[in-house]
Design a protein around this motif. Structure first.
Motif, short mmCIF file in Angstrom:
data_model
loop_
_atom_site.label_atom_id
_atom_site.label_comp_id
_atom_site.label_asym_id
_atom_site.label_seq_id
_atom_site.Cartn_x
_atom_site.Cartn_y
_atom_site.Cartn_z
N LYS A 28 0.85 -1.20 0.00
CA LYS A 28 0.00 0.00 0.00
C LYS A 28 0.88 1.25 0.00
O LYS A 28 0.61 2.21 -0.73
CB LYS A 28 -0.92 -0.02 1.21
N MET A 29 1.94 1.23 0.81
CA MET A 29 2.84 2.37 0.84
C MET A 29 3.51 2.57 -0.52
O MET A 29 3.55 3.68 -1.05
CB MET A 29 3.92 2.21 1.92
N SER A 32 1.40 4.15 -3.04
CA SER A 32 1.21 5.59 -2.82
C SER A 32 2.24 6.43 -3.58
O SER A 32 2.02 7.61 -3.82
CB SER A 32 1.28 5.93 -1.32
N ASN A 34 2.81 6.53 -6.52
CA ASN A 34 2.31 7.02 -7.81
C ASN A 34 2.15 8.54 -7.78
O ASN A 34 2.16 9.18 -8.82
CB ASN A 34 0.97 6.37 -8.15
N SER A 35 2.04 9.09 -6.59
CA SER A 35 1.88 10.53 -6.42
C SER A 35 3.24 11.19 -6.14
O SER A 35 3.97 10.76 -5.24
CB SER A 35 0.94 10.80 -5.24
N ASN A 38 3.65 12.29 -2.58
CA ASN A 38 3.97 11.20 -1.65
C ASN A 38 5.44 10.78 -1.76
O ASN A 38 6.07 10.47 -0.75
CB ASN A 38 3.05 10.00 -1.89
N ARG A 39 5.97 10.77 -2.97
CA ARG A 39 7.40 10.45 -3.13
C ARG A 39 8.25 11.48 -2.40
O ARG A 39 9.22 11.14 -1.72
CB ARG A 39 7.77 10.39 -4.62
N TYR A 49 7.10 8.26 7.20
CA TYR A 49 6.25 7.77 6.12
C TYR A 49 5.94 6.28 6.32
O TYR A 49 4.81 5.84 6.14
CB TYR A 49 6.91 8.03 4.76
N GLN A 52 3.40 5.97 9.03
CA GLN A 52 2.09 6.41 8.55
C GLN A 52 1.33 5.23 7.92
O GLN A 52 0.11 5.14 8.04
CB GLN A 52 2.26 7.53 7.53
N PHE A 53 2.05 4.33 7.25
CA PHE A 53 1.41 3.20 6.58
C PHE A 53 1.40 1.94 7.43
O PHE A 53 0.92 0.89 6.99
CB PHE A 53 2.07 2.94 5.22
N TYR A 80 4.58 -3.43 -7.09
CA TYR A 80 4.49 -2.30 -6.18
C TYR A 80 5.87 -1.82 -5.78
O TYR A 80 6.12 -0.62 -5.64
CB TYR A 80 3.65 -2.64 -4.95
N LYS A 83 7.61 0.88 -7.73
CA LYS A 83 7.32 2.28 -7.41
C LYS A 83 8.38 2.82 -6.44
O LYS A 83 8.85 3.94 -6.57
CB LYS A 83 5.93 2.43 -6.79
#
Length: 116
Positions: A28-29, A32, A34-35, A38-39, A49, A52-53, A80, A83
């Motif tokens: 899931k992290m 994220s 993709n934004s 967020n990176r 970070y 947070q996840f 994933y 990413k």
């Protein structure tokens, strides 16, 4: 963790339902990322970070250590994880090379030969 047996490539693991559950927070992290925002947030404070996840200790450690095999063992799915690798300037072939302990060029050659 189940070592893949039908296509035996060193460093690969069967990504089944158990691994999906194990790696849910990690994947899931990574999704994220993709934004762009967020990176940037990840780069600014990786530990926060990860918290947070809800990453567990193992997942946080392998993220910090950039341990590809550890990420897979922690339930990471390569699609994933790509990413995450992108943040580091790596691509999926870099991940494959790291999994197998090969250079990227040797990994690419192995793929070419396997496709013949």
């Amino acid at each position: 963790m189940t070592q893949a047996s039908s296509f035996n490539v060193p460093g690969t693991y069967l990504f089944d339902g158990d691994m999906a559950m194990k790696g849910y927070a990690l994947n899931k992290m990574c999704f994220s990322f993709n934004s762009a925002a967020n990176r940037q947030a990840f780069v600014a404070d990786e530990a926060a970070y990860c918290r947070q996840f809800g990453l567990n200790e193992q997942q946080t450690r392998v993220i910090r250590e950039r341990d590809v095999l550890g990420l897979l063992a922690a339930g990471g799915n390569v699609y994933y994880l790509a990413k995450f690798a992108g943040i580091l300037g790596l691509d999926v072939q870099d991940l494959g090379a790291a999994q197998t302990g090969m250079s990227k060029d040797a990994f690419k050659q192995m793929l070419l030969e396997a496709g013949k």
